[in-house]
Design a protein around this motif. Structure first.
Motif, short mmCIF file in Angstrom:
data_model
loop_
_atom_site.label_atom_id
_atom_site.label_comp_id
_atom_site.label_asym_id
_atom_site.label_seq_id
_atom_site.Cartn_x
_atom_site.Cartn_y
_atom_site.Cartn_z
N LEU A 59 -7.26 -5.28 9.88
CA LEU A 59 -6.36 -4.18 9.59
C LEU A 59 -5.36 -4.05 10.74
CD1 LEU A 59 -9.03 -1.62 8.32
CD2 LEU A 59 -7.58 -3.12 6.93
N ARG A 61 -4.71 -1.65 12.79
CA ARG A 61 -5.28 -1.10 14.02
C ARG A 61 -5.98 -2.19 14.82
NH1 ARG A 61 -4.56 3.06 17.19
NH2 ARG A 61 -4.07 1.22 18.45
N ASP A 87 -4.27 -3.03 4.88
CA ASP A 87 -4.39 -1.57 4.84
C ASP A 87 -3.90 -1.02 3.50
OD1 ASP A 87 -4.79 -0.52 7.97
OD2 ASP A 87 -3.76 -2.44 7.80
N ARG A 90 -6.34 -1.02 0.58
CA ARG A 90 -7.54 -0.17 0.62
C ARG A 90 -7.36 1.02 -0.33
NH1 ARG A 90 -11.47 -1.25 4.77
NH2 ARG A 90 -11.07 -3.42 5.33
N CYS A 93 -5.39 4.90 2.01
CA CYS A 93 -4.50 4.33 3.03
C CYS A 93 -3.54 5.39 3.53
CB CYS A 93 -3.73 3.14 2.44
SG CYS A 93 -2.50 2.44 3.56
N VAL A 98 -0.20 3.61 9.31
CA VAL A 98 0.14 2.19 9.27
C VAL A 98 1.52 1.95 9.87
CG1 VAL A 98 0.62 0.24 7.74
CG2 VAL A 98 -1.35 1.70 7.30
#
Length: 260
Positions: A59, A61, A87, A90, A93, A98
């Protein structure tokens, strides 16, 4: 942008797309567009060095925490950054988060290389893309804005008719075939200023007779059993396909062919 520039190093940052799934080599490892691009650049520039920090399933992050500091410290000529799409796929989200993380990545990477390359990721035609299209397009708008502010290149794979064709996608419907990866390598190659080797990489693929109803249903069942259900299981348990896996090519070293 230079014409036929002399870049001496490349660092690729991202997830499974940049790792090279599902462009499988005879030994079972993955090649992918970044390796193909590195091979071309190495043939153009003696002593060329290459690192690929990408790990499947990551992801944004995780990319910011685990890959961005390493890529920045290497100070290569070119850095490619593709992240955030996992992301958007998902169920829940936070697109604001993001966007903020992607901005953090760009702000850290752009000053540490001569050319940062961002991408509008390709999207396979079908109901899955339609469901997540608004998130993807929000991500791409953010990418365009960041590129304009930080002097990055944007490679528009999302707008390429060839890469939206289902025939360019592996049976898992998440990753490109070998031919798809070749076209991505060509797209980045041209964006960096090199002479085209395939000027029509983005053009629609000539039509072929569509598979029959039975073949389509058989493919759907196989896809659900082999790929969709395991993917859902990982989402429900908080696991990732990349858990415990190292970076593909963690050190910035002279390029060697995978089979060398």
């Amino acid at each position: 942008m230079q014409t036929n520039p002399t870049y001496s190093s490349l660092v690729a940052v991202g997830d499974s797309f940049t790792e090279g799934m599902s462009d499988v080599l005879p030994d079972g490892s993955y090649r992918g567009w970044a390796d193909l691009l590195a091979a071309r650049m190495a043939a153009h520039t003696p002593g060329f060095r290459y690192a690929n920090l990408a790990v499947r399933g990551k992801l944004i992050r995780q990319i910011v925490d685990e890959q961005v500091p390493l890529a920045s410290a290497m100070e290569p000529d070119v850095i490619t950054l593709v992240g955030g799409l996992n992301d958007t796929l998902r169920p829940k989200c936070d697109m604001g988060r993001v966007r903020a993380l992607l901005e953090e990545a760009v702000e850290r990477l752009a000053p540490s290389c001569n050319q940062l390359v961002l991408m509008r990721s390709p999207g396979r035609n079908g109901p899955v893309l339609e469901r997540f299209r608004p998130r993807m397009e929000e991500l791409f708008t953010c990418i365009d804005d960041l590129a304009a502010r930080h002097g990055a290149l944007v490679v528009d794979l999302y707008g390429a008719a060839s890469l939206s064709d289902p025939r360019m996608w592996h049976v898992d419907r998440l990753h490109l075939t070998s031919e798809g990866h070749q076209r991505v390598a060509e797209a980045v190659w041209q964006s960096l200023g090199y002479d085209p080797q395939d000027a029509d990489w983005h053009a629609p693929i000539p039509p072929t007779p569509p598979p029959g109803w039975i073949a389509r249903r058989t493919a759907d069942v196989r896809f659900a059993r082999q790929h969709l259900l395991p993917w859902i299981g990982r989402r429900l348990t908080g696991r990732s396909s990349g858990d415990g896996l190292p970076a593909k090519r963690p050190d910035l070293l002279p390029w060697e062919r995978p089979d060398a």
